[in-house]
Design a protein around this motif. Structure first.
Motif, short mmCIF file in Angstrom:
data_model
loop_
_atom_site.label_atom_id
_atom_site.label_comp_id
_atom_site.label_asym_id
_atom_site.label_seq_id
_atom_site.Cartn_x
_atom_site.Cartn_y
_atom_site.Cartn_z
N SER A 94 -7.08 8.98 1.71
CA SER A 94 -6.53 9.36 2.76
C SER A 94 -7.07 8.86 3.92
O SER A 94 -6.64 9.60 5.08
CB SER A 94 -6.75 10.89 2.50
OG SER A 94 -7.70 11.34 2.66
N GLN A 95 -7.77 7.63 3.74
CA GLN A 95 -8.21 7.07 5.01
C GLN A 95 -7.21 6.78 6.07
O GLN A 95 -7.55 6.51 7.17
CB GLN A 95 -9.25 6.24 4.70
CG GLN A 95 -10.33 6.51 4.03
CD GLN A 95 -11.20 7.42 4.80
OE1 GLN A 95 -11.81 7.06 5.98
NE2 GLN A 95 -11.87 8.33 4.53
N GLY A 96 -5.97 6.41 5.71
CA GLY A 96 -4.93 5.97 6.69
C GLY A 96 -4.68 7.06 7.77
O GLY A 96 -4.57 6.48 8.86
N ASN A 113 -3.27 7.31 -6.21
CA ASN A 113 -2.82 6.18 -6.74
C ASN A 113 -1.75 5.70 -5.87
O ASN A 113 -0.51 5.26 -6.13
CB ASN A 113 -2.20 6.68 -8.00
CG ASN A 113 -1.00 8.00 -7.66
OD1 ASN A 113 -1.34 8.75 -7.02
ND2 ASN A 113 0.05 7.84 -8.56
N ILE A 114 -2.06 5.63 -4.37
CA ILE A 114 -1.26 5.43 -3.39
C ILE A 114 -1.71 4.24 -2.63
O ILE A 114 -2.83 4.04 -2.20
CB ILE A 114 -0.79 6.58 -2.25
CG1 ILE A 114 -0.55 7.81 -3.01
CG2 ILE A 114 -0.27 6.06 -1.26
CD1 ILE A 114 0.94 7.74 -3.63
N ILE A 115 -0.80 3.10 -2.34
CA ILE A 115 -0.92 2.06 -1.40
C ILE A 115 -0.28 2.49 -0.18
O ILE A 115 0.92 2.98 -0.14
CB ILE A 115 -0.35 0.92 -1.95
CG1 ILE A 115 -1.03 0.35 -3.00
CG2 ILE A 115 -0.51 -0.34 -0.81
CD1 ILE A 115 -0.32 -0.90 -3.82
N HIS A 116 -1.10 2.76 1.01
CA HIS A 116 -0.35 3.31 2.18
C HIS A 116 -0.60 2.23 3.47
O HIS A 116 -1.63 1.92 3.79
CB HIS A 116 -1.32 4.69 2.59
CG HIS A 116 -0.89 5.24 3.79
ND1 HIS A 116 -1.88 6.19 4.58
CD2 HIS A 116 0.23 5.06 4.65
CE1 HIS A 116 -1.02 6.73 5.46
NE2 HIS A 116 0.22 6.01 5.54
N PHE A 117 0.58 1.92 3.82
CA PHE A 117 0.84 1.01 4.88
C PHE A 117 0.59 1.67 6.23
O PHE A 117 1.12 2.75 6.19
CB PHE A 117 2.07 0.08 4.85
CG PHE A 117 1.98 -1.02 3.66
CD1 PHE A 117 1.58 -2.31 3.93
CD2 PHE A 117 2.44 -0.70 2.51
CE1 PHE A 117 1.39 -3.02 2.79
CE2 PHE A 117 2.36 -1.50 1.40
CZ PHE A 117 1.82 -2.87 1.74
N SER A 118 0.05 0.93 7.50
CA SER A 118 0.08 1.57 8.54
C SER A 118 1.23 2.14 9.10
O SER A 118 1.17 2.85 9.88
CB SER A 118 -0.65 0.52 9.60
OG SER A 118 0.36 -0.47 9.55
N ASN A 119 2.52 1.57 8.83
CA ASN A 119 3.83 2.25 9.54
C ASN A 119 4.01 3.39 8.53
O ASN A 119 5.23 3.66 8.91
CB ASN A 119 4.62 1.03 9.41
CG ASN A 119 5.19 0.67 8.02
OD1 ASN A 119 4.60 1.18 7.13
ND2 ASN A 119 6.32 0.14 8.03
#
Length: 507
Positions: A94-96, A113-119
């Motif tokens: 959850s560092q995003g 299990n998530i890839i989190h993009f900046s947008n």
């Protein structure tokens, strides 16, 4: 195209064809070296660009496959486009939020299990082997699907647990005709086994619905500017298997073996059973090889002995691991090493590390009768040498093979009866872990039977051909035969099975 950092990117012709196809459902049958990882990363970036804060699915056959293969190759391909982890996206945390990333419209319950993009766009990693966990598709409202190694997917599970979730109309997509909204992209080389037949049916679907479905077949010939000049010759030597080379490099689809040695073997005999609680507990930032061991397997009873079966030779040493659990014969795992590695390497580098946490240390070892021959300049037989080595590794070993090898026709009748009757006729069910035994399945599905005047035999000639990759020859299939025949022939032979009920060959 140019990334946000004005980096020039050159795509090959196959990739250009794929990205210019307007259909939202795409099947890409691409051989090795065509650029599959790159095209998946491209579509991932376009989905994020066109649909900020939306949720998508990146799916694989198993969660273990997604972790060990797909995620690594995807990260590498994203770097090709100038997109970097912990700058443009984060994985498994959850560092995003702390980095100032936007949040998705539907925030996941956990970020493991998530890839989190900046947008704010997120991709949830999904393994079809665990649809009801946090890594499964149920409960997700997704806006599109990317599938890696699609020919390995179970099409029924894919439909129920993933396609069924592809329904969300993200707020970011309500204006205009969004080319990626509810899109599906399936990428794979040509399937080598029966379970991949659904993927090839995409070609017929595309002919029936050309406005909705796109099917494209390509090889690395479309990517010659980005591979070494001698790529095909180099890879042919690397594969050294005409069957696999033709399929994975040239998209030549393997013929179905109508008169094989295991004609009753079907997809129903395969399964996957990973401990996804264990796998989900592995940080996505720490995917070193030693985390993938028998702790990830839910099909092994760790307090029971293991049955191992070994086939040794000059070019390859192969083994499979089995357990009899109630009325089911489980084939749990395959291992092999090829020359110049030897039998010692098979045990020291592969088997022992993988099963180091197995609590019962008893091994029942089966093998070809030649294992009872003495080694030159030694008092030990091949089997005794293997036993001595395994004992040094902390195992209690019982050598089980005695006498002469049984006739092939007897093995054929026994094994195919068990496959056909599935727990009846005084024989156990047979179940093979398809994720842990992919080469065994190829070996069995492509093992042919023939008659050279001495009755039905398994065709062993591929073991002698220079152009055959030995893990796909009959060695691994032999390791299946040894313990199964030794343990169940007597009770089968003494059962009430009638001759007319036995599986027969066309030979």
């Amino acid at each position: 195209m140019r990334t946000s950092r004005n980096r020039k990117i050159t795509l090959n012709l196959a990739q250009i064809v794929a990205i210019t196809a307007t259909q939202k459902i795409k099947y890409l049958e691409w051989g090795r070296g065509t650029g599959k990882s790159t095209i998946l990363a491209y579509f991932m970036l376009m989905m994020a660009k066109y649909m900020p804060r939306a949720t998508f699915i990146l799916v694989g056959c198993t969660y273990a496959q997604v972790l060990s293969n797909t995620l690594k190759s995807t990260k590498k391909a994203l770097e090709f486009f100038g997109i970097y982890e912990d700058i443009d996206y984060v994985v498994g945390s959850s560092q995003g939020r702390r980095l100032g990333y936007k949040m998705p419209y539907e925030k996941p319950n956990n970020w493991n299990n998530i890839i989190h993009f900046s947008n704010g766009t997120v991709f949830q990693l999904v393994g079809l082997d665990n649809p009801n966990s946090s890594n499964g598709g149920r409960g997700i409202n997704s806006s599109g699907i990317l599938a890696d190694e699609a020919a390995l997917l179970d099409d029924e599970k894919l439909a129920i647990n993933v396609k069924n979730t592809n329904r969300a109309i993200a707020k970011s997509a309500i204006h205009g005709d969004n080319p990626y909204l509810l899109s599906e992209t399936y990428v794979s080389s040509t399937p080598l086994t029966k379970k991949g037949a659904w993927f090839l049916k995409g070609e017929e679907l595309a002919k029936r619905k050309p406005e909705d479905i796109f099917f494209h077949s390509a090889t690395a010939h479309w990517n010659l500017d980005n591979v070494r000049a001698d790529y095909f010759e180099y890879m042919k030597d690397s594969y050294s298997s005409e069957l696999v080379y033709n399929a994975e490099m040239l998209n030549i689809r393997p013929k179905e073996i109508a008169d094989g040695f295991y004609p009753q073997l079907t997809e129903d005999h395969y399964y996957t059973n990973f401990d996804n609680d264990y796998l989900e507990g592995i940080p996505l930032t720490d995917l070193s090889g030693n985390v993938f061991n028998s702790k990830q397997d839910s099909d092994v009873i760790k307090s029971d002995p293991l049955i191992i079966s070994v086939d040794w030779g000059a070019n390859i040493n192969a083994m499979t691991v089995h357990q009899l659990q109630d009325d089911t014969w489980f084939v749990l795992k395959e291992f092999f090493v090829k020359s110049p590695k030897i039998l010692d390497d098979l045990f020291i580098e592969q088997f022992a590390p993988y099963y180091r946490t197995h609590t019962c240390r008893d091994l029942y070892m089966y093998y070809d009768r030649t294992g009872n021959n003495r080694i030159a300049n030694s008092k030990l037989t091949f089997a005794e040498q293997a036993k001595e080595l395994l004992q040094k590794l902390g195992w209690n070993v019982y050598l089980m093979t005695t006498g002469a090898n049984p006739d092939y026709v007897l093995k054929f009748r026994l094994i195919n009866s068990a496959l056909k009757y599935d727990g009846k006729k005084n024989l156990p069910k047979i179940r093979i872990n398809k994720a842990n035994c992919p080469n065994l399945i190829i070996s069995m599905e492509h093992a042919e039977a023939y008659d050279r005047g001495r009755g039905l035999e398994k065709d062993k000639r591929p073991e002698q051909r220079k152009g055959v990759e030995q893990e796909h020859a009959t060695h691994l299939s032999d390791t299946f035969d040894y313990p199964f025949f030794a343990m169940f022939w007597d009770q089968f032979n003494g059962s009430s099975v009638k001759q007319e009920d036995l599986p027969i060959s066309t030979f």
